[in-house]
Design a protein around this motif. Structure first.
Motif, PDB file in Angstrom:
ATOM      1  N   ILE A  65       0.871  -1.184   0.000  1.00  0.00           N
ATOM      2  CA  ILE A  65       0.000   0.000   0.000  1.00  0.00           C
ATOM      3  C   ILE A  65       0.901   1.225   0.000  1.00  0.00           C
ATOM      4  CG2 ILE A  65      -1.849   1.222   1.178  1.00  0.00           C
ATOM      5  CD1 ILE A  65      -2.548  -1.411   2.555  1.00  0.00           C
ATOM      6  N   GLU A  66       0.664   2.113  -0.963  1.00  0.00           N
ATOM      7  CA  GLU A  66       1.521   3.287  -1.111  1.00  0.00           C
ATOM      8  C   GLU A  66       0.677   4.558  -1.183  1.00  0.00           C
ATOM      9  OE1 GLU A  66       3.746   2.646  -4.609  1.00  0.00           O
ATOM     10  OE2 GLU A  66       4.781   0.848  -3.875  1.00  0.00           O
ATOM     11  N   SER A  67       1.342   5.633  -0.862  1.00  0.00           N
ATOM     12  CA  SER A  67       0.733   6.958  -0.989  1.00  0.00           C
ATOM     13  C   SER A  67       1.564   7.768  -1.968  1.00  0.00           C
ATOM     14  CB  SER A  67       0.691   7.660   0.382  1.00  0.00           C
ATOM     15  OG  SER A  67       0.208   8.980   0.253  1.00  0.00           O
ATOM     16  N   LEU A  68       0.924   8.235  -3.054  1.00  0.00           N
ATOM     17  CA  LEU A  68       1.653   8.992  -4.066  1.00  0.00           C
ATOM     18  C   LEU A  68       2.207  10.277  -3.462  1.00  0.00           C
ATOM     19  CD1 LEU A  68      -0.640   8.560  -7.200  1.00  0.00           C
ATOM     20  CD2 LEU A  68       1.412   7.283  -6.558  1.00  0.00           C
ATOM     21  N   SER A  93       5.757   4.212   0.930  1.00  0.00           N
ATOM     22  CA  SER A  93       5.186   2.964   1.439  1.00  0.00           C
ATOM     23  C   SER A  93       4.392   3.227   2.721  1.00  0.00           C
ATOM     24  CB  SER A  93       6.302   1.944   1.701  1.00  0.00           C
ATOM     25  OG  SER A  93       5.761   0.740   2.164  1.00  0.00           O
ATOM     26  N   VAL A  94       3.145   2.743   2.734  1.00  0.00           N
ATOM     27  CA  VAL A  94       2.271   2.895   3.902  1.00  0.00           C
ATOM     28  C   VAL A  94       2.193   1.599   4.699  1.00  0.00           C
ATOM     29  CG1 VAL A  94      -0.097   3.409   4.629  1.00  0.00           C
ATOM     30  CG2 VAL A  94       0.928   4.663   2.722  1.00  0.00           C
ATOM     31  N   GLY A  95       2.291   0.487   4.013  1.00  0.00           N
ATOM     32  CA  GLY A  95       2.201  -0.807   4.681  1.00  0.00           C
ATOM     33  C   GLY A  95       1.979  -1.911   3.664  1.00  0.00           C
ATOM     34  N   THR A  96       1.558  -3.046   4.140  1.00  0.00           N
ATOM     35  CA  THR A  96       1.289  -4.204   3.274  1.00  0.00           C
ATOM     36  C   THR A  96      -0.093  -4.750   3.587  1.00  0.00           C
ATOM     37  OG1 THR A  96       2.350  -5.693   4.852  1.00  0.00           O
ATOM     38  CG2 THR A  96       3.727  -4.828   3.076  1.00  0.00           C
ATOM     39  N   PHE A  97      -0.632  -5.465   2.619  1.00  0.00           N
ATOM     40  CA  PHE A  97      -1.925  -6.112   2.813  1.00  0.00           C
ATOM     41  C   PHE A  97      -1.817  -7.572   2.363  1.00  0.00           C
ATOM     42  CE2 PHE A  97      -2.095  -4.623  -1.535  1.00  0.00           C
ATOM     43  CZ  PHE A  97      -2.735  -5.651  -2.213  1.00  0.00           C
ATOM     44  N   PHE A  98      -2.648  -8.402   2.960  1.00  0.00           N
ATOM     45  CA  PHE A  98      -2.681  -9.828   2.650  1.00  0.00           C
ATOM     46  C   PHE A  98      -4.136 -10.228   2.433  1.00  0.00           C
ATOM     47  CE2 PHE A  98       0.883  -8.895   5.367  1.00  0.00           C
ATOM     48  CZ  PHE A  98       1.941  -9.570   4.789  1.00  0.00           C
ATOM     49  N   LEU A 123      -4.145  -6.356   7.332  1.00  0.00           N
ATOM     50  CA  LEU A 123      -3.354  -5.147   7.094  1.00  0.00           C
ATOM     51  C   LEU A 123      -2.194  -5.080   8.068  1.00  0.00           C
ATOM     52  CD1 LEU A 123      -6.149  -2.443   6.563  1.00  0.00           C
ATOM     53  CD2 LEU A 123      -4.796  -3.619   4.820  1.00  0.00           C
ATOM     54  N   ASP A 124      -1.042  -4.733   7.516  1.00  0.00           N
ATOM     55  CA  ASP A 124       0.150  -4.515   8.345  1.00  0.00           C
ATOM     56  C   ASP A 124       0.660  -3.115   8.023  1.00  0.00           C
ATOM     57  OD1 ASP A 124       2.296  -4.727   9.990  1.00  0.00           O
ATOM     58  OD2 ASP A 124       3.312  -6.331   8.868  1.00  0.00           O
ATOM     59  N   LEU A 125       0.065  -2.121   8.692  1.00  0.00           N
ATOM     60  CA  LEU A 125       0.383  -0.718   8.431  1.00  0.00           C
ATOM     61  C   LEU A 125       1.518  -0.262   9.338  1.00  0.00           C
ATOM     62  CD1 LEU A 125      -3.273   0.661   8.164  1.00  0.00           C
ATOM     63  CD2 LEU A 125      -1.793  -0.181   6.323  1.00  0.00           C
ATOM     64  N   PHE A 126       2.373   0.571   8.779  1.00  0.00           N
ATOM     65  CA  PHE A 126       3.499   1.075   9.562  1.00  0.00           C
ATOM     66  C   PHE A 126       3.042   1.988  10.693  1.00  0.00           C
ATOM     67  CE2 PHE A 126       5.778   0.680   5.291  1.00  0.00           C
ATOM     68  CZ  PHE A 126       6.044  -0.665   5.527  1.00  0.00           C
ATOM     69  N   ALA A 127       1.895   2.637  10.511  1.00  0.00           N
ATOM     70  CA  ALA A 127       1.386   3.520  11.557  1.00  0.00           C
ATOM     71  C   ALA A 127       0.709   2.759  12.692  1.00  0.00           C
ATOM     72  CB  ALA A 127       0.404   4.533  10.956  1.00  0.00           C
ATOM     73  N   SER A 128       0.423   1.487  12.476  1.00  0.00           N
ATOM     74  CA  SER A 128      -0.255   0.679  13.498  1.00  0.00           C
ATOM     75  C   SER A 128       0.780  -0.162  14.239  1.00  0.00           C
ATOM     76  CB  SER A 128      -1.300  -0.223  12.843  1.00  0.00           C
ATOM     77  OG  SER A 128      -1.939  -1.026  13.805  1.00  0.00           O
ATOM     78  N   PRO A 129       0.640  -0.287  15.577  1.00  0.00           N
ATOM     79  CA  PRO A 129       1.644  -1.044  16.339  1.00  0.00           C
ATOM     80  C   PRO A 129       1.622  -2.543  16.070  1.00  0.00           C
ATOM     81  CG  PRO A 129      -0.176  -0.387  17.767  1.00  0.00           C
ATOM     82  CD  PRO A 129      -0.392   0.302  16.455  1.00  0.00           C
TER      83      PRO A 129
END
Length: 251
Positions: A65-68, A93-98, A123-129
């Motif tokens: 998951i990316e943010s332009l 890069s914001v995170g990854t999804f499965f 979801l495995d977001l970098f902003a989430s612990p």
């Protein structure tokens, strides 16, 4: 007609020269166990369908998951499972999804009922612990729209169907496998035949051990002139018809 007479004549000849099996309590018990195992095979197969239920993963994809950088728009892209997820040149890069899809399989050892399950989103977001399991996002959420667009465009039709089933479960139909019913019933019958045969053999050994020990006790009591049933001393009472202690007949 000549063929039928010839078959009957051959069958009578086989019966005449073949030795009949001696019927005992244990041979009858083995026959009953064989028939009982055949009758219990189907109920055991039906019971395992209700008890043994497992989830088998069929489809699994992952993506980034990316943010332009220019517009801040959220985009998603599928990646290979064995490659590290890295940001593209135009995005942050914001995170990854499965995305995973499993089948609920019932029965043992082969699946007799296969119930497809809707796709799940992790979801495995970098902003989430911590990693979020089986996430349900609003349909108008930018992240959900990006992931849905990527999954529906680049994945296969089966995963697309499972993704649509997240909101429309009636799209998925339960499948019953007839050959698995036949195979499982046969396997249960074979196992029950073996198990009942082992039980009959164990019971026979126990009875033989008990009878041999009882015969040894009777032999010792007879040698010392005692009652074989209760061990009462019968010396001097040889002409009595019954034991004065337990009342058993004296042989």
């Amino acid at each position: 007609m000549n063929l039928i007479r010839r078959i009957r004549r051959s069958w009578r000849r086989i019966e005449y020269y073949s030795a009949r099996k001696q019927q005992t309590v244990w041979t009858r018990a083995s026959d009953v166990a064989f028939v009982l195992s055949l009758l219990l095979a189907l109920p055991c197969t039906i019971l395992t369908q209700s008890i043994i239920v497992r989830d088998v993963e069929q489809i699994a994809v992952q993506g980034a998951i990316e943010s332009l950088v220019d517009t801040g728009e959220i985009i998603a892209r599928l990646t290979e499972e064995d490659r590290n997820v890295s940001a593209s040149l135009t995005g942050r890069s914001v995170g990854t999804f499965f995305v995973r899809a499993t089948d609920e399989c019932a029965g043992w050892p082969f699946a007799m009922r296969i119930r497809p399950q809707a796709a799940t989103l992790d979801l495995d977001l970098f902003a989430s612990p911590q990693r979020q399991i089986d996430v349900t996002l609003p349909e108008d959420d930018p992240m959900h729209e990006a992931i849905a667009a990527e999954v529906l465009v680049r994945s296969d039709s089966e995963l697309a169907l499972r993704w649509h089933a997240r909101t429309s479960p009636e799209r998925l139909r339960t499948q019953r496998v007839l050959r698995s019913w036949v195979a499982n019933t046969f396997i249960w019958w074979v196992m029950l035949v073996f198990a009942t045969a082992v039980v009959v053999r164990i019971a026979r050994v126990i009875v033989l051990v008990f009878e041999s020990s009882r015969a040894a006790i009777w032999s010792k009591r007879l040698k010392r002139g005692a009652c074989v049933e209760c061990g009462y001393d019968l010396r001097g009472l040889e002409f009595n018809e019954r034991c004065p202690e337990c009342g058993s007949l004296l042989e």
